[in-house]
Design a protein around this motif. Structure first.
Motif, PDB file in Angstrom:
ATOM      1  N   MET A   7     -15.796 -15.493 -14.333  1.00 25.77           N
ATOM      2  CA  MET A   7     -15.089 -14.362 -13.718  1.00 25.77           C
ATOM      3  C   MET A   7     -15.104 -14.521 -12.198  1.00 25.77           C
ATOM      4  O   MET A   7     -16.129 -14.869 -11.617  1.00 25.77           O
ATOM      5  CB  MET A   7     -15.797 -13.053 -14.119  1.00 25.77           C
ATOM      6  N   SER A   8     -13.994 -14.263 -11.559  1.00 26.22           N
ATOM      7  CA  SER A   8     -13.899 -14.376 -10.104  1.00 26.22           C
ATOM      8  C   SER A   8     -14.801 -13.347  -9.439  1.00 26.22           C
ATOM      9  O   SER A   8     -14.917 -12.213  -9.894  1.00 26.22           O
ATOM     10  CB  SER A   8     -12.462 -14.167  -9.668  1.00 26.22           C
ATOM     11  N   ASN A   9     -15.419 -13.743  -8.325  1.00 31.26           N
ATOM     12  CA  ASN A   9     -16.246 -12.822  -7.558  1.00 31.26           C
ATOM     13  C   ASN A   9     -15.439 -12.154  -6.448  1.00 31.26           C
ATOM     14  O   ASN A   9     -15.981 -11.394  -5.657  1.00 31.26           O
ATOM     15  CB  ASN A   9     -17.447 -13.571  -6.971  1.00 31.26           C
ATOM     16  N   ARG A  10     -14.148 -12.452  -6.361  1.00 31.72           N
ATOM     17  CA  ARG A  10     -13.302 -11.863  -5.316  1.00 31.72           C
ATOM     18  C   ARG A  10     -13.206 -10.362  -5.533  1.00 31.72           C
ATOM     19  O   ARG A  10     -12.941  -9.881  -6.637  1.00 31.72           O
ATOM     20  CB  ARG A  10     -11.912 -12.490  -5.368  1.00 31.72           C
ATOM     21  N   ALA A  11     -13.430  -9.613  -4.464  1.00 32.95           N
ATOM     22  CA  ALA A  11     -13.339  -8.161  -4.543  1.00 32.95           C
ATOM     23  C   ALA A  11     -11.883  -7.731  -4.618  1.00 32.95           C
ATOM     24  O   ALA A  11     -10.995  -8.352  -4.028  1.00 32.95           O
ATOM     25  CB  ALA A  11     -14.006  -7.523  -3.331  1.00 32.95           C
ATOM     26  N   LEU A  12     -11.639  -6.641  -5.340  1.00 32.83           N
ATOM     27  CA  LEU A  12     -10.307  -6.062  -5.440  1.00 32.83           C
ATOM     28  C   LEU A  12     -10.122  -5.044  -4.326  1.00 32.83           C
ATOM     29  O   LEU A  12     -10.974  -4.173  -4.123  1.00 32.83           O
ATOM     30  CB  LEU A  12     -10.134  -5.392  -6.804  1.00 32.83           C
ATOM     31  N   LEU A  13      -9.012  -5.162  -3.600  1.00 33.27           N
ATOM     32  CA  LEU A  13      -8.673  -4.212  -2.543  1.00 33.27           C
ATOM     33  C   LEU A  13      -7.434  -3.435  -2.968  1.00 33.27           C
ATOM     34  O   LEU A  13      -6.358  -4.006  -3.123  1.00 33.27           O
ATOM     35  CB  LEU A  13      -8.412  -4.954  -1.225  1.00 33.27           C
ATOM     36  N   GLU A  14      -7.614  -2.125  -3.161  1.00 34.65           N
ATOM     37  CA  GLU A  14      -6.512  -1.242  -3.532  1.00 34.65           C
ATOM     38  C   GLU A  14      -6.165  -0.366  -2.328  1.00 34.65           C
ATOM     39  O   GLU A  14      -7.057   0.200  -1.685  1.00 34.65           O
ATOM     40  CB  GLU A  14      -6.913  -0.354  -4.716  1.00 34.65           C
ATOM     41  N   VAL A  15      -4.877  -0.279  -2.029  1.00 37.44           N
ATOM     42  CA  VAL A  15      -4.399   0.474  -0.862  1.00 37.44           C
ATOM     43  C   VAL A  15      -3.447   1.575  -1.333  1.00 37.44           C
ATOM     44  O   VAL A  15      -2.585   1.335  -2.190  1.00 37.44           O
ATOM     45  CB  VAL A  15      -3.681  -0.462   0.138  1.00 37.44           C
ATOM     46  N   ILE A  16      -3.590   2.770  -0.756  1.00 33.04           N
ATOM     47  CA  ILE A  16      -2.670   3.864  -1.064  1.00 33.04           C
ATOM     48  C   ILE A  16      -1.319   3.584  -0.413  1.00 33.04           C
ATOM     49  O   ILE A  16      -1.247   3.292   0.784  1.00 33.04           O
ATOM     50  CB  ILE A  16      -3.210   5.212  -0.545  1.00 33.04           C
ATOM     51  N   ALA A  17      -0.261   3.677  -1.195  1.00 30.61           N
ATOM     52  CA  ALA A  17       1.098   3.521  -0.695  1.00 30.61           C
ATOM     53  C   ALA A  17       1.896   4.780  -1.009  1.00 30.61           C
ATOM     54  O   ALA A  17       1.723   5.385  -2.075  1.00 30.61           O
ATOM     55  CB  ALA A  17       1.779   2.310  -1.322  1.00 30.61           C
ATOM     56  N   LEU A  18       2.766   5.142  -0.077  1.00 28.94           N
ATOM     57  CA  LEU A  18       3.651   6.289  -0.272  1.00 28.94           C
ATOM     58  C   LEU A  18       5.084   5.870  -0.578  1.00 28.94           C
ATOM     59  O   LEU A  18       5.869   6.675  -1.081  1.00 28.94           O
ATOM     60  CB  LEU A  18       3.653   7.179   0.974  1.00 28.94           C
ATOM     61  N   ASP A  19       5.424   4.606  -0.251  1.00 26.75           N
ATOM     62  CA  ASP A  19       6.804   4.152  -0.423  1.00 26.75           C
ATOM     63  C   ASP A  19       6.847   2.620  -0.387  1.00 26.75           C
ATOM     64  O   ASP A  19       5.810   1.960  -0.268  1.00 26.75           O
ATOM     65  CB  ASP A  19       7.712   4.747   0.669  1.00 26.75           C
ATOM     66  N   ALA A  20       8.049   2.069  -0.465  1.00 24.53           N
ATOM     67  CA  ALA A  20       8.204   0.620  -0.517  1.00 24.53           C
ATOM     68  C   ALA A  20       7.768  -0.040   0.793  1.00 24.53           C
ATOM     69  O   ALA A  20       7.209  -1.141   0.789  1.00 24.53           O
ATOM     70  CB  ALA A  20       9.650   0.251  -0.837  1.00 24.53           C
ATOM     71  N   GLU A  21       8.003   0.633   1.926  1.00 25.47           N
ATOM     72  CA  GLU A  21       7.577   0.078   3.221  1.00 25.47           C
ATOM     73  C   GLU A  21       6.054  -0.115   3.243  1.00 25.47           C
ATOM     74  O   GLU A  21       5.544  -1.167   3.656  1.00 25.47           O
ATOM     75  CB  GLU A  21       8.015   1.006   4.356  1.00 25.47           C
ATOM     76  N   ASP A  22       5.331   0.905   2.783  1.00 27.11           N
ATOM     77  CA  ASP A  22       3.868   0.795   2.682  1.00 27.11           C
ATOM     78  C   ASP A  22       3.477  -0.345   1.753  1.00 27.11           C
ATOM     79  O   ASP A  22       2.531  -1.097   2.025  1.00 27.11           O
ATOM     80  CB  ASP A  22       3.278   2.087   2.108  1.00 27.11           C
ATOM     81  N   ALA A  23       4.166  -0.423   0.629  1.00 22.85           N
ATOM     82  CA  ALA A  23       3.822  -1.426  -0.382  1.00 22.85           C
ATOM     83  C   ALA A  23       3.937  -2.834   0.190  1.00 22.85           C
ATOM     84  O   ALA A  23       3.047  -3.682   0.004  1.00 22.85           O
ATOM     85  CB  ALA A  23       4.723  -1.267  -1.603  1.00 22.85           C
ATOM     86  N   ILE A  24       5.013  -3.093   0.912  1.00 21.32           N
ATOM     87  CA  ILE A  24       5.234  -4.416   1.489  1.00 21.32           C
ATOM     88  C   ILE A  24       4.174  -4.717   2.546  1.00 21.32           C
ATOM     89  O   ILE A  24       3.615  -5.824   2.603  1.00 21.32           O
ATOM     90  CB  ILE A  24       6.658  -4.503   2.078  1.00 21.32           C
ATOM     91  N   ALA A  25       3.855  -3.716   3.377  1.00 20.96           N
ATOM     92  CA  ALA A  25       2.842  -3.908   4.415  1.00 20.96           C
ATOM     93  C   ALA A  25       1.466  -4.168   3.807  1.00 20.96           C
ATOM     94  O   ALA A  25       0.722  -5.054   4.259  1.00 20.96           O
ATOM     95  CB  ALA A  25       2.798  -2.682   5.330  1.00 20.96           C
ATOM     96  N   ALA A  26       1.114  -3.403   2.775  1.00 22.36           N
ATOM     97  CA  ALA A  26      -0.188  -3.578   2.131  1.00 22.36           C
ATOM     98  C   ALA A  26      -0.294  -4.948   1.483  1.00 22.36           C
ATOM     99  O   ALA A  26      -1.318  -5.638   1.593  1.00 22.36           O
ATOM    100  CB  ALA A  26      -0.406  -2.475   1.089  1.00 22.36           C
ATOM    101  N   ARG A  27       0.776  -5.348   0.811  1.00 22.18           N
ATOM    102  CA  ARG A  27       0.804  -6.662   0.161  1.00 22.18           C
ATOM    103  C   ARG A  27       0.650  -7.780   1.189  1.00 22.18           C
ATOM    104  O   ARG A  27      -0.115  -8.725   0.986  1.00 22.18           O
ATOM    105  CB  ARG A  27       2.125  -6.817  -0.599  1.00 22.18           C
TER     106      ARG A  27
END
Length: 232
Positions: A1-21
């Motif tokens: 199993m990967s030890n990489r931590a999962l980072l979840e970001v709150i998005a309000l719209d597609a602009e946020d989604a692209i920036a978070a990604r």
């Protein structure tokens, strides 16, 4: 199993989604109306976000501020919201409701399970207001799809909840403790080393990804700073 931590970001719209990604987010929590701590987005917003990014999107199921699902009419509206989001292709969700005594609202969970049909989901920070955290976990232990608890360890935030989070991380594998811990709610970078050392692999940021405040979009560089800290 990967030890990489999962980072979840709150998005309000597609602009946020692209920036978070672009900043290195692994997953999004899609909400609207942060003045009410995050409510269900429209199916149209979900569709735009889904088209904009290729990372998983967990969609909030919550129609009013607070941790109660409300009466029969409100619960019926919540179920209809879930049905519309499912019809648009949403397949991961976030929700969590308590009854008047601070116990998990199993009736509402059961109603939503009928619609979600095995979709993976997060029980959100209602656990931090529960009368009995351990009891809540055990009551929900066999609910299909529940793979994550979003929690600060305490209603006041991670500063107060850190001892609880570290204790719960050590119980992985016990009944009710299979779902992953996703730590969020007053989370700061200095909390990361002790949580990582305890084996926590999930981190959730909202305001921390928006140095200019909620009226401004997600900052890719702010997300990137968290990605680097988690990977260090």
């Amino acid at each position: 199993m990967s030890n990489r931590a999962l980072l979840e970001v709150i998005a309000l719209d597609a602009e946020d989604a692209i920036a978070a990604r672009s900043g290195g987010a692994d997953r999004l929590e899609l909400v609207t109306d942060m003045a009410a701590d995050g409510l269900s987005p429209s199916p149209e917003t979900f569709a735009r976000v889904r088209a904009a990014v290729d990372i998983p999107v967990r969609v909030m199921l919550r129609l009013t501020d607070g941790f109660s699902a409300g009466g029969p009419e409100e619960v019926a509206a919540l179920v209809r919201t879930a049905e519309r989001l499912r019809a648009e292709g949403a397949d991961e969700f976030v929700f969590g409701f308590l009854d008047d005594h601070g116990h998990p609202d199993l009736v509402t969970v059961e109603r939503l399970m009928a619609v979600l049909d095995g979709c993976r989901w997060t029980f959100h920070r209602a656990i931090d207001r529960a009368a009995d955290r351990d009891g809540l976990r055990k009551q929900l232990a066999d609910v299909p799809g529940l793979d994550t608890y979003l929690t600060a360890g305490a209603a006041e935030g991670v500063d107060a909840g850190l001892p609880t989070l570290l204790a719960e991380a050590s119980r992985s594998g016990e009944p009710g403790y299979d779902p992953a811990l996703l730590v969020g709610g007053g989370l700061r970078l200095e909390h990361v080393p002790p949580l990582r050392a305890a084996g926590v692999q999930g981190f959730h940021i909202g305001g921390a990804s928006r140095p200019s405040g909620w009226s401004h979009p997600v900052s890719p560089s702010a997300v990137s700073a968290w990605r680097e800290a988690l990977d260090a």
